[in-house]
Design a protein around this motif. Structure first.
Motif, PDB file in Angstrom:
ATOM      1  N   ARG A  70       1.074  13.326   2.802  1.00  0.00           N
ATOM      2  CA  ARG A  70       0.671  12.147   2.035  1.00  0.00           C
ATOM      3  C   ARG A  70      -0.755  12.310   1.499  1.00  0.00           C
ATOM      4  NH1 ARG A  70       0.970   8.367   6.091  1.00  0.00           N
ATOM      5  NH2 ARG A  70       3.221   8.654   6.140  1.00  0.00           N
ATOM      6  N   THR A  71      -1.669  12.685   2.391  1.00  0.00           N
ATOM      7  CA  THR A  71      -3.083  12.697   2.019  1.00  0.00           C
ATOM      8  C   THR A  71      -3.412  13.821   1.041  1.00  0.00           C
ATOM      9  OG1 THR A  71      -3.492  11.926   4.252  1.00  0.00           O
ATOM     10  CG2 THR A  71      -5.407  12.564   2.976  1.00  0.00           C
ATOM     11  N   ALA A  72      -2.893  14.997   1.313  1.00  0.00           N
ATOM     12  CA  ALA A  72      -3.210  16.132   0.438  1.00  0.00           C
ATOM     13  C   ALA A  72      -2.383  16.083  -0.839  1.00  0.00           C
ATOM     14  CB  ALA A  72      -2.974  17.448   1.172  1.00  0.00           C
ATOM     15  N   GLY A  73      -1.295  15.319  -0.819  1.00  0.00           N
ATOM     16  CA  GLY A  73      -0.442  15.253  -2.006  1.00  0.00           C
ATOM     17  C   GLY A  73       0.487  16.449  -2.120  1.00  0.00           C
ATOM     18  N   ILE A  74       0.998  16.928  -0.988  1.00  0.00           N
ATOM     19  CA  ILE A  74       1.976  18.028  -1.030  1.00  0.00           C
ATOM     20  C   ILE A  74       3.201  17.554  -1.803  1.00  0.00           C
ATOM     21  CG2 ILE A  74       3.568  19.387   0.400  1.00  0.00           C
ATOM     22  CD1 ILE A  74       1.347  19.615   2.473  1.00  0.00           C
ATOM     23  N   PRO A  75       3.535  18.258  -2.870  1.00  0.00           N
ATOM     24  CA  PRO A  75       4.584  17.736  -3.761  1.00  0.00           C
ATOM     25  C   PRO A  75       5.982  17.795  -3.151  1.00  0.00           C
ATOM     26  CG  PRO A  75       3.797  19.855  -4.556  1.00  0.00           C
ATOM     27  CD  PRO A  75       2.957  19.509  -3.371  1.00  0.00           C
TER      28      PRO A  75
ATOM     29  N   ALA B 291       4.503  10.821  -8.884  1.00  0.00           N
ATOM     30  CA  ALA B 291       3.643  11.439  -9.883  1.00  0.00           C
ATOM     31  C   ALA B 291       3.492  12.929  -9.624  1.00  0.00           C
ATOM     32  CB  ALA B 291       2.275  10.771  -9.873  1.00  0.00           C
TER      33      ALA B 291
ATOM     34  N   LYS C 186      -0.560  14.711   6.476  1.00  0.00           N
ATOM     35  CA  LYS C 186      -1.133  15.710   5.549  1.00  0.00           C
ATOM     36  C   LYS C 186      -0.354  15.741   4.238  1.00  0.00           C
ATOM     37  CE  LYS C 186      -2.988  20.064   4.488  1.00  0.00           C
ATOM     38  NZ  LYS C 186      -3.558  21.329   4.922  1.00  0.00           N
TER      39      LYS C 186
ATOM     40  N   ALA D 255       0.847  24.904   2.951  1.00  0.00           N
ATOM     41  CA  ALA D 255      -0.375  24.206   3.386  1.00  0.00           C
ATOM     42  C   ALA D 255      -0.179  23.551   4.757  1.00  0.00           C
ATOM     43  CB  ALA D 255      -0.787  23.167   2.347  1.00  0.00           C
TER      44      ALA D 255
ATOM     45  N   ALA E  29       2.334   1.937  -3.278  1.00  0.00           N
ATOM     46  CA  ALA E  29       1.376   2.602  -4.146  1.00  0.00           C
ATOM     47  C   ALA E  29       1.396   4.105  -3.887  1.00  0.00           C
ATOM     48  CB  ALA E  29      -0.025   2.048  -3.911  1.00  0.00           C
ATOM     49  N   GLU E  30       1.512   4.469  -2.597  1.00  0.00           N
ATOM     50  CA  GLU E  30       1.616   5.886  -2.274  1.00  0.00           C
ATOM     51  C   GLU E  30       2.892   6.483  -2.843  1.00  0.00           C
ATOM     52  OE1 GLU E  30       1.287   5.786   1.868  1.00  0.00           O
ATOM     53  OE2 GLU E  30      -0.891   5.703   1.826  1.00  0.00           O
TER      54      GLU E  30
ATOM     55  N   ALA F 280       0.836  -1.200   0.000  1.00  0.00           N
ATOM     56  CA  ALA F 280       0.000   0.000   0.000  1.00  0.00           C
ATOM     57  C   ALA F 280       0.867   1.244   0.000  1.00  0.00           C
ATOM     58  CB  ALA F 280      -0.906  -0.013   1.219  1.00  0.00           C
TER      59      ALA F 280
END
Lengths: 420, 126
Positions: free
Chosen positions: A167-172, A91, A165, A122, A84-85, A81
């Protein structure tokens, strides 16, 4: 040469940011990268005392951490899992086919990506500070908690939430695009400066300063300058820190009370830090792209150029504050400018400049007022101002100093012979 | 690719007279066009006045659901509109949100949907 655990601890601090940032890039997950680096240091503790320090400790740690991480991933299929993250993190870092900037651009060191991820707007400022110290600075959660006088579980929770955050929000995980860079760099600089000022004058607590944070901030600022040598504000921030740090030995007296700049024993200033700070100020001002940190550093350079307070080039200080006001028109800057004006044009002029400043909850405002009133012989008002400043100060050493000044002004008032 | 909800919070009641709704809609349309051009468009829309809301509660031991006239949360500000986008660039999404906030003068919240790896709560296309 024998390798001691202190040596390894030093390498851990120095190389943690580099190692973790490379591993985050490779594994796409912050926790996984941290675990891997931790594993590698555990191996180092066994091997280095026996085999000696490898020629490139950082390279050794990164290679070992990478192998350990791959082993771990193979062993634990439940980590799929997370992998996958990791794809998600990759990405979030697309190569722009138009200019290939991502590959060819200024990004030579993974640490720079990590800096910008840790200081992403953020995230809350507290989270930015904690992540920066933890991931880039290599400080443990316990050390950060101690430095900020919060319970360790609180700090651990803060760090977990911040990573979650990201990970979840996708902070690049990347250096921002050029158009976003100035604002994002400002965020990084203010995080580092916040760490520094927290270390320089602990806002809460009994010791006037907790040396670790100021030293850590300088170390991180050095890294940033190394990574972004063409950003004059980064250089300006480092210079400002060095010039402030240089005066630290003179900032407190034998019993730990605060000594103001004008009264400091200048022979106690650190000449090495001063020389480096002055050289950096000259170097960044030559670029002619002044910013708030460079100007503050320049003001500090003028102060530290003088053999004593009386020999300070006050007109130069006022001119720099005028320039700073153009970039940062805040009441705190106006207050500091008024201090220099007092030396140039007299305390009555300076006192007039304080009218209308919205700083009545800011202890230094009352310190400045108290000083000016004292110099004008208005001792009753001065005593009140010193007391107000002492009430507003959270720092025990500072408050002690301010109460002593209040008492002195009060005494002067009862002794008409001392009135000026 | 992540899905994000960009939500807009409006104060209660009709907009003040000085608010130029036509202008706001035109500005929003520019942002919407950009979101479409980036291939990130999922859905967007404004919500009617919160007085038009109905709250429904259902409990096991009562046969019928209980309907209440009005919003679930009584507040001075409420969800006024939403935009759903799909993007692999959080910073770009934040940029759109910033422009929506600029166009409307209202606070905007960006929140990711639960990730693709979490079964059951993934936003579905159709």
């Amino acid at each position: 040469m024998t390798v001691t655990s202190a040596d390894i601890a030093r390498v851990f601090r120095a190389e943690h940011g580099r190692a973790v940032s490379v591993l985050i890039r490779a594994l796409g997950d912050i926790d996984l990268a941290e675990d891997a680096v931790q594993d590698a240091f555990t191996v180092a503790v066994e091997r280095w005392p026996r085999d000696g320090m490898p020629p490139s400790p950082a390279g050794w740690i990164i290679t070992t951490a990478r192998r350990r991480a791959i082993d771990r991933l193979r062993r634990e299929s439940t980590r799929e899992a997370r992998q996958a993250e990791s794809v998600a993190l990759h990405a979030a870092d697309p190569v722009d086919p138009a200019d290939g900037r991502d590959e060819e651009g200024p990004v030579k060191d993974e640490r720079l990506r990590l800096v910008f991820t840790c200081c992403h707007p953020a995230l809350s400022r507290e989270a930015q500070v904690a992540l920066t110290l933890r991931l880039l600075g290599g400080l443990t959660t316990a050390e950060i908690a101690h430095a900020y006088l919060v319970p360790e579980p609180t700090m651990a929770q803060r760090i977990v939430r911040a990573k979650s955050k990201i990970r979840t929000a996708g902070i690049p995980y990347r250096v921002p695009r050029d158009e976003d860079l100035p604002a994002r760099l400002a965020s990084v600089l203010s995080v580092l400066y916040l760490v520094f000022t927290e270390g320089h004058t602990a806002s809460v607590g009994d010791d006037l300063d907790r040396p670790d944070l100021a030293a850590e901030a300088i170390r991180l600022a050095r890294q940033l300058v190394e990574l972004m040598p063409d950003e004059p504000e980064a250089v300006g921030l480092l210079a400002l820190m060095l010039l402030t740090q240089a005066r630290r030995p003179a900032r407190t007296d034998a019993v730990g009370d605060l000594v103001l700049l004008a009264d400091q024993d200048r022979s106690l200033w650190d000449p090495t830090l001063l020389a480096e700070g002055h050289a950096l100020v000259r170097a960044c001002l030559r670029r002619n792209a002044p910013g708030p940190y460079q100007l503050q550093a320049a003001i500090n350079a003028v102060h530290t150029d003088a053999t004593d307070a009386a020999h300070t080039d006050w007109s130069q200080v006022v001119a720099l504050y005028d320039q700073l006001l153009g970039l940062a028109p805040t009441d705190v800057v106006r207050l500091n400018r008024a201090v220099a004006v007092a030396e140039l044009d007299g305390p009555d002029v300076a006192l007039g400049l304080l009218d209308g400043l919205d700083l009545t909850a800011y202890a230094p405002f009352h310190v400045v007022r108290a000083e000016l009133l004292e110099r004008l012989g208005r001792r009753a008002e001065s005593t009140t101002a010193w007391e107000r400043a002492a009430q507003l100060s959270d720092n025990a050493a500072q408050a002690r100093h301010l109460r002593a000044r209040a008492a002195a002004a009060d005494e002067g008032q009862q002794d008409p012979g001392r009135a000026t | 690719m992540k899905t994000y909800l960009i939500s807009l919070f409006s104060p209660d009641g009709p907009p003040p007279a000085e608010v130029d709704l036509g202008r706001i809609m035109a500005d929003l349309e520019v942002v919407n066009a950009e979101i479409r051009a980036a291939g990130s468009w999922v859905f967007a829309g404004g919500l009617a006045d919160q007085a038009s809301a109905t709250t429904i509660r259902r409990s096991d031991n009562v046969a019928d659901a209980v309907l209440t006239d009005g919003p679930f949360i009584e507040a001075k500000e409420h969800l006024g509109g939403l935009t759903v986008v799909r993007s692999d660039d959080y910073d770009v999404v934040l940029g759109w949100a910033e422009r929506i906030a600029g166009a409307t003068g209202l606070p905007v919240e960006v929140r990711p949907f639960v990730d693709q790896d979490d079964p059951g709560q993934v936003p579905t296309d159709r």
